[in-house]
Design an enzyme around this catalytic site. Structure first.
Site, short mmCIF file in Angstrom:
data_model
loop_
_atom_site.label_atom_id
_atom_site.label_comp_id
_atom_site.label_asym_id
_atom_site.label_seq_id
_atom_site.Cartn_x
_atom_site.Cartn_y
_atom_site.Cartn_z
CG ASN A 37 -0.17 -0.40 2.33
OD1 ASN A 37 0.41 -1.41 2.60
ND2 ASN A 37 -0.41 0.34 3.50
CG HIS A 122 -11.48 0.10 11.06
ND1 HIS A 122 -10.25 0.27 11.47
CD2 HIS A 122 -11.87 1.42 10.97
CE1 HIS A 122 -9.79 1.55 11.48
NE2 HIS A 122 -11.05 2.30 11.36
CE1 TYR A 159 -4.25 5.42 7.52
CE2 TYR A 159 -3.64 4.54 9.60
CZ TYR A 159 -3.76 4.44 8.37
OH TYR A 159 -3.76 3.01 7.45
CG HIS A 218 -3.37 3.93 13.78
ND1 HIS A 218 -3.22 3.02 12.74
CD2 HIS A 218 -4.43 4.16 13.97
CE1 HIS A 218 -4.56 2.61 12.47
NE2 HIS A 218 -5.06 3.32 13.12
CD GLU A 268 -0.85 -2.27 10.78
OE1 GLU A 268 -1.69 -2.71 11.69
OE2 GLU A 268 -1.12 -1.48 10.06
CO CO Z 1 -2.39 -1.53 12.89
#
Ligand code: CO
Length: 351
Positions: A37, A122, A159, A218, A268
């Site tokens: 991505n 989510h 975000y 995050h 991730e």
């Molecule tokens: Co994450």
């Protein structure tokens, strides 16, 4: 089963899914996903220029050997671009092997360990009302676990939080936009740390104690801030607190671990199973968060998750909307087979 052709296909405008298709001399084909991505075309070029020519004529049945050939054969090992390319080839070869065997792939990985796979949705919103609407929408779709992401009073946009709960509003960025400059946002950690426990209090009051709830930090917090948040969230019985600290500083999770019993998930943005060595042997995490696409694919992830299982660490395979359906399918076959499966797939309502 000699490899006759290797094609790199970039599709899905606005998403740039990078798909690898390999055809053997016998006419068998397989698909793999190399979508990285925000940097999709770098992997497409790596596959086209460096990987495709080296695969022609190789035996498509040699999966482990080809993984090692691509991983060790380049002077530069690891890295997200390289590993996404290696992963794409690996999924293609498993796909071909399963088709040749006329079996679902999970049968070749040891057979099914369960009847189905649990996934979370989510849910996000800039306000409490919008968040509740998003949670309701996911529950109506059948999700049995919810990741809760919320706006913070005083911050315009964040975000991971959709601007509204209107179906179709994406919570993440547009990877294929022409100018891919990083998004810069205002941030206030103290306001975030004050607000998040209040949100979980409201969510628990409304939905009760049984619903599994998750939260993603995050990678924004320092170890001390993450420890503080983990402790503050303990009354709300989180399923996991994800990416609480920057993943490149893995030692920081020791401090978080010492101060909270909130389960931790990370990985991730790792691109190698070697990134997990101390996290697993020191039991600093509870969930391995890597995606099949980004951590060397099925061959590597099977080893990683079997290793993790010896330390009672489970899988939380990453499945965001910027991973193609090919990788989602690969993750599901892996998830069916391994014994320490738990979660994958960030289903986003309306996307
Ligand atoms: Co994450």
């Amino acid at each position: 089963m000699k490899i006759k052709s290797v094609e790199v296909l970039v599709t899905s405008p606005g998403r740039n899914f990078v798909t690898l298709r390999i055809t053997t001399e016998g006419g068998m084909t397989g698909l793999g996903d190399a979508t990285l991505n925000g940097r999709e075309l770098a992997v497409a070029a790596y596959l086209q220029e460096h990987v495709a020519p080296s695969l022609l004529g190789r035996d498509a049945a040699r999966i482990e050997d080809t993984w090692q050939y691509l991983y060790r054969g380049a002077y530069w090992r690891r890295g997200p671009v390289t590993m996404a390319a290696v992963a794409a080839v690996d999924v293609v070869l498993w796909d071909i092997k399963a088709k040749a065997a006329r079996m679902p792939l999970y049968q070749l990985l040891g057979g099914a360990s369960r009847h189905g796979l649990l996934a979370y949705g989510h849910a996000s919103g800039p306000t409490e009302q919008a968040l509740f609407e998003s949670i309701d929408e996911h529950l109506a779709l059948g999700y049995q676990a919810i990741r809760v992401q919320t706006g913070v009073p005083g911050l315009a946009s964040i975000y991971g939080v959709a601007a509204s709960s209107t179906p179709g509003i994406r919570y993440d960025y547009d990877p294929a936009r022409p100018a891919s400059a990083p998004t810069e946002e205002a941030w206030d950690t103290r306001a975030y740390l004050r607000h998040v426990p209040e949100v979980f209090e409201s969510v628990r009051n409304r939905y009760g104690g049984a619903l599994p709830l998750l939260h993603d930090g995050h990678h924004r917090m320092t170890p001390l801030q993450a420890a503080k948040l983990g402790k503050a969230l303990e009354p709300y019985d989180l399923f996991w607190l994800e990416d609480c600290t920057p993943a490149e500083n893995q030692e920081s999770l020791r401090l978080v671990r010492q101060h909270t019993t909130t389960p931790l998930a990370i990985g991730e943005v790792f691109n190698s199973i070697y990134d997990y060595q101390s996290l697993i042997t020191e039991q600093l995490i509870d969930y391995v968060r890597s995606a099949v696409t980004h951590t060397g694919s099925i061959t590597a992830m099977k080893k990683l998750l079997d290793f993790a299982a010896m330390y009672q660490i489970k899988s939380g395979i990453h499945g965001p909307t910027d991973i193609s359906p090919v990788s989602m399918a690969a993750a599901m076959h892996l998830g069916m087979a391994i014994h320490n499966w738990l979660f994958t797939i960030e289903g986003v309502a309306g996307v």
